[in-house]
Design a protein around this motif. Structure first.
Motif, mmCIF file in Angstrom:
data_model
loop_
_atom_site.group_PDB
_atom_site.id
_atom_site.type_symbol
_atom_site.label_atom_id
_atom_site.label_comp_id
_atom_site.label_asym_id
_atom_site.label_seq_id
_atom_site.Cartn_x
_atom_site.Cartn_y
_atom_site.Cartn_z
ATOM 1 N N MET A 227 7.197 -2.497 3.176
ATOM 2 C CA MET A 227 6.362 -1.888 2.234
ATOM 3 C C MET A 227 5.386 -2.281 2.586
ATOM 4 S SD MET A 227 5.967 0.852 0.608
ATOM 5 C CE MET A 227 4.211 0.391 0.495
ATOM 6 N N VAL A 234 -1.673 -1.385 7.510
ATOM 7 C CA VAL A 234 -2.769 -0.147 7.297
ATOM 8 C C VAL A 234 -3.682 -1.225 6.747
ATOM 9 C CG1 VAL A 234 -3.999 1.064 4.945
ATOM 10 C CG2 VAL A 234 -1.039 0.963 6.033
ATOM 11 N N PHE A 271 -0.959 -4.441 -3.561
ATOM 12 C CA PHE A 271 -1.734 -2.498 -3.283
ATOM 13 C C PHE A 271 -3.680 -2.934 -3.981
ATOM 14 C CE2 PHE A 271 2.290 -2.203 -4.365
ATOM 15 C CZ PHE A 271 2.673 -1.836 -3.197
ATOM 16 N N MET A 274 -5.086 -3.520 -0.799
ATOM 17 C CA MET A 274 -5.500 -3.072 -0.187
ATOM 18 C C MET A 274 -6.655 -1.993 -1.053
ATOM 19 S SD MET A 274 -2.947 -0.319 1.863
ATOM 20 C CE MET A 274 -2.110 0.915 0.238
ATOM 21 N N MET B 115 0.858 6.464 4.735
ATOM 22 C CA MET B 115 1.252 5.356 4.274
ATOM 23 C C MET B 115 0.369 5.047 3.022
ATOM 24 S SD MET B 115 2.695 4.790 6.873
ATOM 25 C CE MET B 115 3.348 3.982 5.540
ATOM 26 N N LEU B 116 -0.592 5.612 2.482
ATOM 27 C CA LEU B 116 -1.712 5.209 1.896
ATOM 28 C C LEU B 116 -0.574 6.063 0.472
ATOM 29 C CD1 LEU B 116 -5.334 5.307 2.010
ATOM 30 C CD2 LEU B 116 -3.844 3.340 1.168
ATOM 31 N N LEU B 118 2.851 6.605 0.471
ATOM 32 C CA LEU B 118 3.481 5.975 0.909
ATOM 33 C C LEU B 118 3.635 4.380 -0.190
ATOM 34 C CD1 LEU B 118 6.923 5.347 1.430
ATOM 35 C CD2 LEU B 118 5.486 3.856 3.714
ATOM 36 N N ALA B 119 2.118 3.328 -0.392
ATOM 37 C CA ALA B 119 2.296 2.398 -1.228
ATOM 38 C C ALA B 119 1.741 3.024 -2.675
ATOM 39 C CB ALA B 119 0.241 2.178 -0.599
#
Lengths: 290, 332
Positions: A227, A234, A271, A274, B115-116, B118-119
């Protein structure tokens, strides 16, 4: 040195160690993505596979260094098999089937690991030469974590040398930016793909072996780092090594200090980081494409 | 006209089988069918994103699990909460989750979207694991009261009885699937197919692509939440490893893909195939996901159109049909 500063230094090195390990995993992921356009969901599974191989090699030979040498290579061999016999066959179908097949691979590896090694966790002892502590001023710090930082920097230097100073590295970098053009120039791109896939899984495998002495080996171990590695890729920008490096270190430190100060919210920090980056730049820090 | 009649007979037969089912086989298989129907709805909501809008979501368990948790927590803390509001709370919570996540998600597409999601899915998993006082951590929320289905003054049906719950779940799932089916038939349903095929063109036609995506995302998420709520009521236990683990996000993808993402009813076939496979494998081994994963790899490699796609191509070979019909029309 008073205890607060000592704590900061210790947490900083912890974060650094995790960040470097994360980069070992994420660099392979971002290279594979840059080249083939596939986000390899199974990438962290090879990391786990290598940790399990390390455990088995340790039981057989008793030498950590031999395990460090062999386990990633065996994991990379499995990675190459997957590339050659699964991914390459469906390359023509488009990106979604490719992505989905890596999901299938990750499931099979996870369940295969449970089948062969069982579900109970294993502990791997720190190698004898790296046991003990060093003193940084008057801060007592385990040698092994310092070794992780050093080893990761060594691998990183090696990789940079190969990528930027050799002909092979030149071909790989060219193929990352435009695979069709490189193919037209008469270079065997499928072979380069296979090689990059192998190197990527080997790097993840190295991280898998290096981390075993500070982490238990258990079937869920791929999830956390997988993860984190996805978040790195990303946030740093798909296909960008520099981005992956910077974000890996950021997330390592975020994790380390997050656990120290706000333990409950530590996993959320990454997160949030991100989300903030993507809100301003949807392609990530250094990414050109989605 | 003749084929229409056959279709009606087929539907009537399915309906009769579904009504009689719990009285013919035992409780165990009744629950298996409830599980299958819940997963059908779940897979259909995923296919609304993947098959119709072309968005691959790896975090759909966020909505399924979010709905399941919301229903479970609401039933634990609100005494005397009736059944229908409990299910709706699950759906609404998922809608809220979709509302929160969509501003970020609609701006990206392709792998970044995957991916987002998933995150976000993993984020929810971690949050539910860490905030033990609300969610119970690894142990989850269990043993909450299952309210009876009541129409005040008319009827009160006990939902702890598996047969009664079977009918309730089937009606909820059936209605939800019907609503989604009508949704895909509306002009808006055509626009989302346009987003998949050529987003730029849809944008030139004057529709706002991000808004369209957000709306699909919210509808898909909301119904996934309802599926989750039904799942919570069936199991009477909601835990992170049960509803939020990454496998729960992969499961509907596998179901949709094995059934065929090109058609509306494909995911139901996929859910049926995987549920039956699951039952068969558990007789021999505990490693169900190993076989599921292998089957999935084989399907992706050799039958990329899925089960319904395979049927369609066989049909086309046997009775040579005009090939200009798109795969969408054929199946629905």
């Amino acid at each position: 040195m008073d205890s607060t500063i000592a704590m900061y230094v210790a947490q900083f090195i912890n974060g650094m160690a995790y960040g470097m390990l994360l980069f070992l995993v994420a660099s392979g992921l971002t290279l594979i993505f840059g080249m083939m356009g596939i986000l390899n969901i199974a990438h962290a599974s090879f990391f786990m596979l290598s940790a399990y191989f390390c455990h088995t090699f340790l039981e057989l030979t008793g030498s950590f260094w031999l395990a460090l040498l062999l386990a990633p290579v065996v994991a990379a061999f499995f990675g190459i098999l997957c590339e050659r016999f699964l991914l390459r066959k469906i390359h023509a179908f488009g990106h979604i089937p490719e992505l989905l097949i890596t999901v299938g691979i990750s499931l099979v590896i996870l369940e295969g690991v449970k089948l062969f090694w069982g579900t109970e966790p294993f502990l791997v002892a720190t190698p004898k030469t790296l046991q003990g502590f060093i003193w940084i001023s008057d801060l007592k710090y385990p040698i092994y974590r310092v070794f992780i930082v050093g080893f990761a920097f060594f691998i990183l230097g090696l990789m940079a040398l190969v990528l930027y100073k050799t002909r092979l590295g030149m071909v790989v970098r060219a193929a990352v930016s435009d695979a069709d053009m490189v193919n037209a120039l008469g270079i065997n791109v499928p072979l380069v793909f296979m090689l990059v896939f192998g190197i990527g899984t080997w790097l993840a495998g190295l991280a898998g072996v290096i981390i075993t002495p500070i982490l238990t080996v258990f079937p869920g171990m791929a999830d956390q780092i997988g993860m984190d590695a996805f978040v790195v890729v990303v946030t740093g920008g798909f296909g960008s090594l520099i981005g992956a490096f910077i974000v890996s270190l950021c997330i390592g430190e975020l994790n380390s200090f997050g656990i120290q100060f706000i333990p409950k919210l530590a996993p959320v920090l990454m997160f949030t980081f991100m989300a903030v980056v993507l809100a301003f730049k949807p392609t990530g820090f250094f990414g050109e494409r989605e | 006209m003749r084929s229409k009649l056959y279709l009606w007979i087929l539907w009537a037969a399915i309906l009769v089988i579904l009504i009689l089912f719990p009285h013919v086989v035992g409780i165990y298989y009744t629950n298996v069918v409830v599980l299958f129907s819940i997963f059908s709805l779940y897979a259909i909501t995923l296919n609304l994103l993947l098959g119709y809008t072309g968005l691959l979501s790896f975090g759909h368990a966020l909505f399924f699990g979010g709905g399941a948790y919301a229903t479970a927590i609401a039933l634990t803390h609100i005494p005397g909460l009736p059944l229908i509001p409990a299910v709706l709370i699950g759906g609404l919570t998922a809608v809220v989750l979709a509302l929160i996540t969509s501003p970020l998600l609609v701006r990206v597409s392709g792998t970044a979207f995957a991916m987002l999601t998933l995150a976000f899915g993993q984020l929810m998993y971690v949050i539910c694991l860490k905030f033990r006082n609300i969610t119970g951590g690894e142990d989850g929320v269990g043993g909450f009261p299952i309210p009876p289905f009541t129409i005040p003054g008319v009827v009160s049906i006990d939902m702890t009885n598996p047969t009664n719950y079977y009918y309730f779940a089937l009606i909820v799932v059936g209605l939800s699937i019907l609503v989604i089916w009508f949704f895909t038939k509306t002009p808006f349903g055509q626009i989302i197919i346009g987003v998949r095929d050529n987003a730029q063109r849809v944008s030139y036609m004057g529709f706002k692509v991000p808004h369209t995506k957000a709306l699909v995302f919210i509808i898909s998420g909301g119904f996934a939440g309802i599926a989750g709520a039904c799942y919570a009521l069936l199991q009477n236990l909601v835990s992170t490893d049960g509803v939020l683990v990454i496998y729960m996000s992969f499961l509907p993808i596998m179901m949709a893909f094995i059934g065929g993402i090109g058609s509306f009813f494909g995911p139901i076939c996929g859910a049926a195939i995987l549920t039956i496979l699951d039952e068969l494998i558990t007789m021999y081994t505990e490693r169900v996901e190993l076989v599921t994963g292998l089957v999935f790899i084989l399907v992706v490699m050799f039958v990329p159109a899925g089960f319904t796609g395979l049927l369609a191509s066989i049909k086309e070979k046997l009775f040579i049909k005009s090939s200009d019909q798109g795969i969408m029309e054929q199946a629905s």
